[in-house]
Design a protein around this motif. Structure first.
Motif, PDB file in Angstrom:
ATOM      1  N   ILE A 151      55.851 -17.441   3.757  1.00 33.89           N
ATOM      2  CA  ILE A 151      56.843 -17.664   2.721  1.00 33.89           C
ATOM      3  C   ILE A 151      57.281 -16.291   2.233  1.00 33.89           C
ATOM      4  CG2 ILE A 151      55.976 -19.938   2.055  1.00 33.89           C
ATOM      5  CD1 ILE A 151      54.481 -18.608  -0.260  1.00 33.89           C
ATOM      6  N   PRO A 152      58.459 -16.179   1.615  1.00 32.26           N
ATOM      7  CA  PRO A 152      58.977 -14.845   1.291  1.00 32.26           C
ATOM      8  C   PRO A 152      57.994 -13.916   0.577  1.00 32.26           C
ATOM      9  CG  PRO A 152      60.717 -16.439   1.001  1.00 32.26           C
ATOM     10  CD  PRO A 152      59.472 -17.233   1.339  1.00 32.26           C
ATOM     11  N   PRO A 153      57.204 -14.389  -0.411  1.00 34.04           N
ATOM     12  CA  PRO A 153      56.300 -13.435  -1.084  1.00 34.04           C
ATOM     13  C   PRO A 153      55.198 -12.876  -0.193  1.00 34.04           C
ATOM     14  CG  PRO A 153      56.664 -15.377  -2.454  1.00 34.04           C
ATOM     15  CD  PRO A 153      57.214 -15.693  -1.095  1.00 34.04           C
ATOM     16  N   THR A 154      54.909 -13.548   0.946  1.00 34.38           N
ATOM     17  CA  THR A 154      53.822 -13.064   1.803  1.00 34.38           C
ATOM     18  C   THR A 154      54.314 -12.252   2.994  1.00 34.38           C
ATOM     19  OG1 THR A 154      53.770 -15.095   3.138  1.00 34.38           O
ATOM     20  CG2 THR A 154      52.391 -15.039   1.160  1.00 34.38           C
ATOM     21  N   VAL A 155      55.640 -12.087   3.149  1.00 31.83           N
ATOM     22  CA  VAL A 155      56.161 -11.236   4.226  1.00 31.83           C
ATOM     23  C   VAL A 155      55.597  -9.831   4.070  1.00 31.83           C
ATOM     24  CG1 VAL A 155      58.256 -10.092   5.076  1.00 31.83           C
ATOM     25  CG2 VAL A 155      58.252 -12.553   4.639  1.00 31.83           C
ATOM     26  N   ALA A 156      55.228  -9.222   5.178  1.00 33.39           N
ATOM     27  CA  ALA A 156      54.671  -7.858   5.209  1.00 33.39           C
ATOM     28  C   ALA A 156      53.315  -7.764   4.524  1.00 33.39           C
ATOM     29  CB  ALA A 156      55.643  -6.855   4.591  1.00 33.39           C
ATOM     30  N   THR A 157      52.582  -8.886   4.480  1.00 31.97           N
ATOM     31  CA  THR A 157      51.207  -8.880   3.995  1.00 31.97           C
ATOM     32  C   THR A 157      50.315  -9.406   5.114  1.00 31.97           C
ATOM     33  OG1 THR A 157      51.052 -11.159   3.148  1.00 31.97           O
ATOM     34  CG2 THR A 157      52.119  -9.495   1.722  1.00 31.97           C
ATOM     35  N   PRO A 158      49.000  -9.256   4.996  1.00 33.23           N
ATOM     36  CA  PRO A 158      48.105  -9.780   6.032  1.00 33.23           C
ATOM     37  C   PRO A 158      48.165 -11.300   6.188  1.00 33.23           C
ATOM     38  CG  PRO A 158      46.982  -8.124   4.708  1.00 33.23           C
ATOM     39  CD  PRO A 158      48.278  -8.404   4.015  1.00 33.23           C
ATOM     40  N   ARG A 159      48.781 -11.993   5.235  1.00 34.43           N
ATOM     41  CA  ARG A 159      48.872 -13.448   5.304  1.00 34.43           C
ATOM     42  C   ARG A 159      50.036 -13.922   6.168  1.00 34.43           C
ATOM     43  NH1 ARG A 159      49.180 -15.085  -0.802  1.00 34.43           N
ATOM     44  NH2 ARG A 159      49.318 -17.189   0.094  1.00 34.43           N
ATOM     45  N   ALA A 160      50.901 -13.024   6.592  1.00 32.33           N
ATOM     46  CA  ALA A 160      52.092 -13.403   7.348  1.00 32.33           C
ATOM     47  C   ALA A 160      51.900 -13.144   8.837  1.00 32.33           C
ATOM     48  CB  ALA A 160      53.300 -12.619   6.842  1.00 32.33           C
ATOM     49  N   PHE A 161      52.387 -14.076   9.658  1.00 30.78           N
ATOM     50  CA  PHE A 161      52.522 -13.785  11.082  1.00 30.78           C
ATOM     51  C   PHE A 161      53.816 -14.417  11.571  1.00 30.78           C
ATOM     52  CE2 PHE A 161      50.070 -17.722  10.956  1.00 30.78           C
ATOM     53  CZ  PHE A 161      50.552 -18.489  12.015  1.00 30.78           C
ATOM     54  N   ILE A 162      54.383 -13.799  12.601  1.00 30.01           N
ATOM     55  CA  ILE A 162      55.652 -14.260  13.148  1.00 30.01           C
ATOM     56  C   ILE A 162      55.487 -14.436  14.655  1.00 30.01           C
ATOM     57  CG2 ILE A 162      58.107 -13.779  13.445  1.00 30.01           C
ATOM     58  CD1 ILE A 162      58.051 -12.169  10.899  1.00 30.01           C
ATOM     59  N   LEU A 163      55.924 -15.588  15.146  1.00 29.64           N
ATOM     60  CA  LEU A 163      55.834 -15.925  16.556  1.00 29.64           C
ATOM     61  C   LEU A 163      57.088 -15.443  17.276  1.00 29.64           C
ATOM     62  CD1 LEU A 163      54.720 -19.638  16.034  1.00 29.64           C
ATOM     63  CD2 LEU A 163      53.239 -17.625  16.281  1.00 29.64           C
ATOM     64  N   TYR A 164      56.922 -14.896  18.475  1.00 26.19           N
ATOM     65  CA  TYR A 164      58.052 -14.424  19.271  1.00 26.19           C
ATOM     66  C   TYR A 164      57.924 -14.918  20.700  1.00 26.19           C
ATOM     67  CZ  TYR A 164      58.687 -11.093  15.442  1.00 26.19           C
ATOM     68  OH  TYR A 164      58.867 -10.524  14.201  1.00 26.19           O
ATOM     69  N   SER A 221      58.484  -2.106  15.071  1.00 26.35           N
ATOM     70  CA  SER A 221      59.367  -2.519  13.975  1.00 26.35           C
ATOM     71  C   SER A 221      59.058  -3.939  13.530  1.00 26.35           C
ATOM     72  CB  SER A 221      60.828  -2.412  14.406  1.00 26.35           C
ATOM     73  OG  SER A 221      61.163  -1.096  14.745  1.00 26.35           O
ATOM     74  N   LEU A 222      58.807  -4.833  14.481  1.00 26.29           N
ATOM     75  CA  LEU A 222      58.535  -6.233  14.152  1.00 26.29           C
ATOM     76  C   LEU A 222      57.215  -6.395  13.412  1.00 26.29           C
ATOM     77  CD1 LEU A 222      59.735  -7.871  17.499  1.00 26.29           C
ATOM     78  CD2 LEU A 222      60.982  -7.708  15.331  1.00 26.29           C
ATOM     79  N   GLU A 223      56.243  -5.538  13.704  1.00 26.27           N
ATOM     80  CA  GLU A 223      54.944  -5.617  13.029  1.00 26.27           C
ATOM     81  C   GLU A 223      55.061  -5.325  11.538  1.00 26.27           C
ATOM     82  OE1 GLU A 223      51.983  -6.522  13.875  1.00 26.27           O
ATOM     83  OE2 GLU A 223      51.856  -6.488  16.073  1.00 26.27           O
ATOM     84  N   VAL A 224      56.126  -4.656  11.131  1.00 27.15           N
ATOM     85  CA  VAL A 224      56.342  -4.399   9.704  1.00 27.15           C
ATOM     86  C   VAL A 224      56.439  -5.704   8.929  1.00 27.15           C
ATOM     87  CG1 VAL A 224      58.054  -3.543   8.036  1.00 27.15           C
ATOM     88  CG2 VAL A 224      57.420  -2.152  10.021  1.00 27.15           C
ATOM     89  N   LEU A 225      56.978  -6.736   9.546  1.00 24.70           N
ATOM     90  CA  LEU A 225      57.271  -7.994   8.857  1.00 24.70           C
ATOM     91  C   LEU A 225      56.053  -8.893   8.729  1.00 24.70           C
ATOM     92  CD1 LEU A 225      60.590  -8.739  10.765  1.00 24.70           C
ATOM     93  CD2 LEU A 225      60.279  -7.415   8.655  1.00 24.70           C
ATOM     94  N   GLY A 226      55.083  -8.699   9.594  1.00 25.30           N
ATOM     95  CA  GLY A 226      53.878  -9.523   9.646  1.00 25.30           C
ATOM     96  C   GLY A 226      53.308  -9.395  11.036  1.00 25.30           C
ATOM     97  N   ALA A 227      52.104  -9.888  11.255  1.00 26.92           N
ATOM     98  CA  ALA A 227      51.494  -9.802  12.579  1.00 26.92           C
ATOM     99  C   ALA A 227      52.423 -10.424  13.612  1.00 26.92           C
ATOM    100  CB  ALA A 227      50.149 -10.518  12.590  1.00 26.92           C
ATOM    101  N   ALA A 228      52.768  -9.658  14.647  1.00 23.94           N
ATOM    102  CA  ALA A 228      53.718 -10.111  15.663  1.00 23.94           C
ATOM    103  C   ALA A 228      52.943 -10.758  16.807  1.00 23.94           C
ATOM    104  CB  ALA A 228      54.553  -8.942  16.168  1.00 23.94           C
ATOM    105  N   GLU A 229      53.109 -12.078  16.967  1.00 24.37           N
ATOM    106  CA  GLU A 229      52.386 -12.842  17.980  1.00 24.37           C
ATOM    107  C   GLU A 229      53.338 -13.191  19.119  1.00 24.37           C
ATOM    108  OE1 GLU A 229      49.243 -13.443  17.952  1.00 24.37           O
ATOM    109  OE2 GLU A 229      48.649 -13.035  15.873  1.00 24.37           O
ATOM    110  N   TYR A 230      53.115 -12.580  20.288  1.00 29.68           N
ATOM    111  CA  TYR A 230      53.975 -12.832  21.446  1.00 29.68           C
ATOM    112  C   TYR A 230      53.442 -14.026  22.236  1.00 29.68           C
ATOM    113  CZ  TYR A 230      56.353 -12.197  25.888  1.00 29.68           C
ATOM    114  OH  TYR A 230      57.090 -12.401  27.024  1.00 29.68           O
ATOM    115  N   LEU A 231      54.312 -15.023  22.502  1.00 27.31           N
ATOM    116  CA  LEU A 231      53.884 -16.276  23.118  1.00 27.31           C
ATOM    117  C   LEU A 231      54.312 -16.423  24.571  1.00 27.31           C
ATOM    118  CD1 LEU A 231      54.564 -18.782  20.204  1.00 27.31           C
ATOM    119  CD2 LEU A 231      52.454 -17.550  20.754  1.00 27.31           C
ATOM    120  N   GLY A 232      55.124 -15.496  25.082  1.00 27.69           N
ATOM    121  CA  GLY A 232      55.485 -15.593  26.486  1.00 27.69           C
ATOM    122  C   GLY A 232      56.971 -15.530  26.722  1.00 27.69           C
TER     123      GLY A 232
END
Length: 291
Positions: free
Chosen positions: A122-135, A148-159
């Motif tokens: 959720i917006p308040p948790t962006v760029a904190t350890p609680r955020a992850f983004i799937l790619y 650059s993407l890791e700035v926003l949250g843990a960047a999880e690459y799915l394939g």
């Protein structure tokens, strides 16, 4: 501190959080929104405001899009297609796998690298350890901009299959939706008598659900395995419980449609001769087509 220039298109609450994280990390950040005033605070912090979507795309090698839906995304990006060549487009707009595939094909046709993503924050948790983004998408595009993407949250690459991030995003959201609907249903039941309060009931609900969530890895292992499931229950026991939950809901004046559907599904399985309830069988029963 970041150095790669990044453009952000869409400054709703989430878009502003993403752009703000990039500004904080030191990335030269260009922003665009239909209502330009939404970028005022970001501009005051050092972001550049683009006058058009095309200008925003042309300002950076990496453009992140976060809009309401794919229809809005298409309507805004298509007139700016000429600016995409040689650049990377990361679409974090919520949508379906089919929409992700169509957008990747369109972006590729216009000479752009494309990644699709799902924001698990959720917006308040962006760029904190609680955020992850799937790619998902071509790995070389992901690796080129991972930092650059890791700035926003843990960047999880799915394939490489570009629809995977959207699929996982919506599957995760569906679990959340069921959880919250289950909470609301249970509170409606528990507060149907004079002494019941939502706060008093939730005191028991949170530890109960926390404990039960620990079963999910076991269920997952059973679904993935061809061996006999390690955790099973008698189908008659599960059916009896579903009938009781349906009846108790009705008695409390609470809609019981979910449990009525569950009872019907379990009764069908019994009629088919099944005697055991397991995670693999539950997953199979939910699918509308056979594997």
């Amino acid at each position: 501190m970041g150095s790669t220039a990044v453009s952000v298109i869409g400054l709703g609450e989430m878009g502003r959080a993403l752009a703000g994280a990039l500004v904080t990390a030191g990335h030269p950040t260009t922003v665009w929104n239909r209502s330009a005033a939404r970028g005022d605070e970001l501009v005051a912090r050092g972001a550049l405001r683009a006058a058009t979507v095309e200008e925003a795309v042309g300002a950076s090698p990496l453009t992140i899009v976060c809009l309401l839906d794919y229809d809005v995304t298409d309507a805004l990006l298509r007139p700016a297609a000429g600016a995409l060549r040689g650049r990377t487009l990361v679409n974090l707009t919520n949508g379906t796998p089919a929409q992700a595939r169509r957008t990747e094909a369109w972006a590729t046709d216009h000479g752009a690298a494309y990644l699709d993503g799902g924001i698990m924050a959720i917006p308040p948790t962006v760029a904190t350890p609680r955020a992850f983004i799937l790619y998902s998408g071509q790995k070389r595009h992901f690796e080129a901009h991972r930092e650059s993407l890791e700035v926003l949250g843990a960047a999880e690459y799915l394939g490489a299959e570009v629809g995977t991030a959207a699929l996982y995003d919506l599957a995760l959201l569906s679990a959340m939706d069921h959880m919250f609907n289950g909470f609301f249903h249970s509170v409606a039941m528990a507060t149907s008598h004079r002494e019941g309060t939502a706060a008093g009931f939730t005191r028991f609900l949170v530890p109960w659900l926390t404990n039960m969530a620990q079963m999910m890895p076991t269920f997952a292992a059973d679904v993935d395995s061809d061996a006999e499931p390690s955790f099973t229950q008698g189908l008659d026991v599960v059916l009896s419980g579903a009938r009781n939950m349906a009846q108790a809901s009705r008695d409390a004046g609470v809609r019981a449609d979910y449990f009525e559907r569950s009872v019907a599904a379990l009764e069908r399985q019994c009629a088919e001769g099944l005697t055991v309830y397991s995670a693999p069988e539950a997953v199979r029963d939910l699918r509308t087509t056979s594997d």
